[in-house]
Design a protein around this motif. Sequence first.
Motif, PDB file in Angstrom:
ATOM      1  N   GLU A   1       0.827  -1.203   0.000  1.00 52.77           N
ATOM      2  CA  GLU A   1       0.000   0.000   0.000  1.00 52.77           C
ATOM      3  C   GLU A   1       0.864   1.257   0.000  1.00 52.77           C
ATOM      4  O   GLU A   1       0.625   2.196  -0.752  1.00 52.77           O
ATOM      5  CB  GLU A   1      -0.907   0.015   1.240  1.00 52.77           C
ATOM      6  CG  GLU A   1      -2.065  -0.965   1.181  1.00 52.77           C
ATOM      7  CD  GLU A   1      -2.931  -0.738  -0.036  1.00 52.77           C
ATOM      8  OE1 GLU A   1      -3.272   0.423  -0.319  1.00 52.77           O
ATOM      9  OE2 GLU A   1      -3.256  -1.713  -0.739  1.00 52.77           O
TER      10      GLU A   1
ATOM     11  N   LEU B   1       3.933   1.590  -0.921  1.00 61.71           N
ATOM     12  CA  LEU B   1       4.681   1.669  -2.176  1.00 61.71           C
ATOM     13  C   LEU B   1       3.831   2.278  -3.285  1.00 61.71           C
ATOM     14  O   LEU B   1       4.312   3.018  -4.135  1.00 61.71           O
ATOM     15  CB  LEU B   1       5.113   0.257  -2.564  1.00 61.71           C
ATOM     16  CG  LEU B   1       6.304   0.116  -3.496  1.00 61.71           C
ATOM     17  CD1 LEU B   1       7.538   0.658  -2.822  1.00 61.71           C
ATOM     18  CD2 LEU B   1       6.495  -1.345  -3.852  1.00 61.71           C
ATOM     19  N   ILE B   2       2.543   1.939  -3.272  1.00 66.07           N
ATOM     20  CA  ILE B   2       1.628   2.379  -4.325  1.00 66.07           C
ATOM     21  C   ILE B   2       1.164   3.830  -4.087  1.00 66.07           C
ATOM     22  O   ILE B   2       0.743   4.516  -5.002  1.00 66.07           O
ATOM     23  CB  ILE B   2       0.393   1.433  -4.372  1.00 66.07           C
ATOM     24  CG1 ILE B   2       0.815  -0.014  -4.567  1.00 66.07           C
ATOM     25  CG2 ILE B   2      -0.583   1.828  -5.458  1.00 66.07           C
ATOM     26  CD1 ILE B   2       1.535  -0.292  -5.841  1.00 66.07           C
ATOM     27  N   LEU B   3       1.250   4.253  -2.847  1.00 66.65           N
ATOM     28  CA  LEU B   3       0.680   5.540  -2.440  1.00 66.65           C
ATOM     29  C   LEU B   3       1.108   6.735  -3.310  1.00 66.65           C
ATOM     30  O   LEU B   3       0.269   7.573  -3.630  1.00 66.65           O
ATOM     31  CB  LEU B   3       1.017   5.795  -0.966  1.00 66.65           C
ATOM     32  CG  LEU B   3       0.039   6.657  -0.172  1.00 66.65           C
ATOM     33  CD1 LEU B   3      -1.379   6.125  -0.320  1.00 66.65           C
ATOM     34  CD2 LEU B   3       0.444   6.704   1.285  1.00 66.65           C
ATOM     35  N   PRO B   4       2.381   6.852  -3.708  1.00 67.78           N
ATOM     36  CA  PRO B   4       2.757   8.030  -4.495  1.00 67.78           C
ATOM     37  C   PRO B   4       1.914   8.219  -5.754  1.00 67.78           C
ATOM     38  O   PRO B   4       1.808   9.338  -6.255  1.00 67.78           O
ATOM     39  CB  PRO B   4       4.220   7.751  -4.864  1.00 67.78           C
ATOM     40  CG  PRO B   4       4.720   6.879  -3.783  1.00 67.78           C
ATOM     41  CD  PRO B   4       3.545   6.036  -3.373  1.00 67.78           C
ATOM     42  N   VAL B   5       1.317   7.149  -6.252  1.00 66.82           N
ATOM     43  CA  VAL B   5       0.479   7.284  -7.441  1.00 66.82           C
ATOM     44  C   VAL B   5      -0.822   8.003  -7.098  1.00 66.82           C
ATOM     45  O   VAL B   5      -1.402   8.699  -7.920  1.00 66.82           O
ATOM     46  CB  VAL B   5       0.180   5.901  -8.049  1.00 66.82           C
ATOM     47  CG1 VAL B   5      -0.785   6.021  -9.201  1.00 66.82           C
ATOM     48  CG2 VAL B   5       1.464   5.271  -8.519  1.00 66.82           C
TER      49      VAL B   5
END
Lengths: 266, 272, 364
Positions: free
Chosen positions: A99, A101-105
């Motif tokens: 989660e 790791l994906i957050l910057p998107v």
Amino acid sequence: MQRKTLFYSALALTLLTVAFLVVPVIMSVMAGLTKNFFLGIKSGLTLEWVVQVWDLYQDTIWRSMGIALACLIITLVAGVPAAYALALSKSRWARIFEETLILPVAIPGLAIALALIQTYGGFREFRMSWAFILVGHVLYTLPFMVRSVLAVLSSIPLHEYEEAAASLGAAKRRRFFDIVVPNAMPGILAGSLMVVTLSIGEFNLSWMLHTPLTKTLPVGLADSYASMRLEVASAYTLVFFIMIVPLLIAMQKFGETGRARKSARR
Amino acid sequence: MKHSSLSMGLLLLPASILVLAFFALPMVQLVITGASGEEGLAAYWSILTVPRHREALIATLVLSLVVTLTALVISTIVGVFLVRNKFPGSNLLVSMLTFPLAFPGVVIGFLIIMLAGRQGLIGTVSQAVTGSKLVFAYSMTGLFLGYLYFSIPRVILTVMAAAEKLDISLEEAARSLGASQWRVIKDVLLPALKPGLIASGAICFATSVGAFGTAFTLATKIDVLAMTIYTEFTLGANMASAASLSVVLGLITWAALFIARSLSGNNVAAAG
Amino acid sequence: MTMTQTGSGSTEISLMNCAKSFGGQQVLKPVTLTIEAGETLVLLGPSGCGKTTLLRIISGLESPDNGSAVLFNGEDVTRLPIEKRHVGMVFQSYALFPNMTVRQNVGYGLTTGQGNERLSKAERDARVEDMLKMMRIHELADRSIDQLSGGQRQRVALARAIAPRPRVLLLDEPLTALDATLRDDLRMEINALLRSLGITAIYVTHDQAEAMALGDRIVVMSKGTIEQIGSPEEIYHQPVNMFVATFIGATNALSGKWTREGFVPDGQEKPVATPRSSAFGGNTLCFRPETIERIEESHNADGSLEGTVKTAAFLGSCHRVVVEMPGGQRLTLEGAWASAPAPGDVFKFKIDEGGVLPVWSTNQ
């Protein structure tokens, strides 16, 4: 007759939508190749503007390519092992990490850029170099690499392949390079295409993070839109299209073969 | 296969360093900065209390919502149409509809100028026909078109993926029971597409809220939130205000995408 | 068949108190067992009986609980990971590497440097060639895995496991993924292969026919414990308890009472089997469907039983009937009888004296 009307109105809407998306692109390409856009094609075709763009902005093109390549290498080195670890682990911590790791998107580039300037703007050398932009691009593209590889690794019996390789005497490192990486290759390729395409086209972060000496292609584009005559801006956009369209075609083709292979297996 | 937590840690190490150092830490810093201005924590309310900010927020949300709904309607019709009707050239149409997927916001802004700017197609045509030049690229309409431009390809892709999985026998069954075309669409097709539509709608909304490049290129008079933040940062040099607004902006897009992902399991970029 | 196997295949394997717990629950109770060099041992049991766990402990994929030990020819390998144990393994799904051709799959174990073998490129190629020929997949050598049928994949998996000349061959339900006819063919082939290699092999299956056909010895397991170890004949004819008797082959369990006169079925007065000292007090007589003798209805024989035929089927080599006894119990009986029984017929028979299984009670 109701069905026929329905068909034609849907077709009309489809064509209108296609026109909306495609006509401005064609106009822009034309504008970049005509002597005087205001007068139209009759003023004659020329490569003058493209040459001018090349003279004025070629550093941004090289820089964008360099950043995209560096970004690709970093996302490969960081993303592929991470995807592998996330594919292996079913723990709650792994999901939380995924989660994060994906957050910057999910956060607008503007906010991330501000945060980076806030925290690292004081390190002058770093702030002034293209590495500062690279950091932003890596954050933004890493999730795409991880997702893409993870999707492939989750769809194959990774555990069994690894067990089989281990039973044949392969230690961890061998297993990773002989089994995991080759089998993740479709995901790695798709992810790489995505990373390069996104990096070359990235504007939001780059605009905030660039300095006059570290302009990237989209930054240069924005610059030319604001200060150059329409023909030059168009020619510059044309150069951008020429760089990005092969990547897009590759992505589409790749998506098709990927789908075809999947359905063939079923 | 047993993997020690050590080897797991090693595999995750490079990504962890990147995310911690360049995302988690700066974001925390950003949240702290947001509260470091004169008003302190109250800065986070400024988006509602300062009229200029409130207007930007409302404009952003309304614009994004209208764009989302329009993109959903157009994309659903076009997407389902292209999945159901194969004719010569239909694949080409699909390619053309999905190509702009990776165009950055700045370029899309420029394309809108080509279409409706001072030297744009619509202006030229309208002058020839009516005598007066129609220019709306720099208005709310231009912004709307720009956002629509980058939304349509994404939504169409999702709709087409969902439509391809539809069980056509359900529609045949409905028809065999005497349902009219409209009833089939309303009772069978749309409910089946609903999860995909909600998900891609949320993604579309989040993308629009966070978009910056298009508004930047159009240099529009309308302040959307992203532009407000940019102005606070560059012209006002008001870091605290820019930071607090960014955090709020981030929360909105994250919330929208979180909903999208819990509904679909997909993830799509927020930046436009 | 060119057989170039060295002695490396004949490894004696000893398990000492091998147990395994997952999350506080012991899925495998302590097992102590020696698998002789060159022997084919079958681990047989229903799913969840612990047979796969035991195989994975031997392979090194699973580490057993503390106090357990696994010895290969006396050498303690308990803490050795699988990649250092030099075992060959065939997986239920084959786990062939899709990124490699058949040839590359078979040769993979020769490139990892396991065991003490250091082969030159030429030697490796020759070995792979031998394996491909032996398994009759030579013409498939350069195909990708996607292009192979189930049976072909099975052969590749076997070739790949054998190629590095492992100390022991471990097979985890290798035939389960195949259809029935192919399964029979391959079973025979694997049998021949194991005999000719003389390799120690451990074969996990839930299929008792497979176990009977392949095993020198069979280990019957249930709920994490070993119920019985023995040759196929012993397991079939001398099951030690009701679980083994019913899990292996078809078994009729006739209820009644073991008395000093012999076994008296419920609803009958005369005994139908001679008394056995160990059976006294038991309540069940177990026998296989084929260990009976059909008796003409008019005949009067001592110890005969009688029931009504419910269903009858001709199986080609014999007839099979389901007979309902006066007490309502149903028995399955088989034999090559001159006249075909039909539903509704009275069926009179006698249980063979040697056919009585040494299981006397349902609560064993």
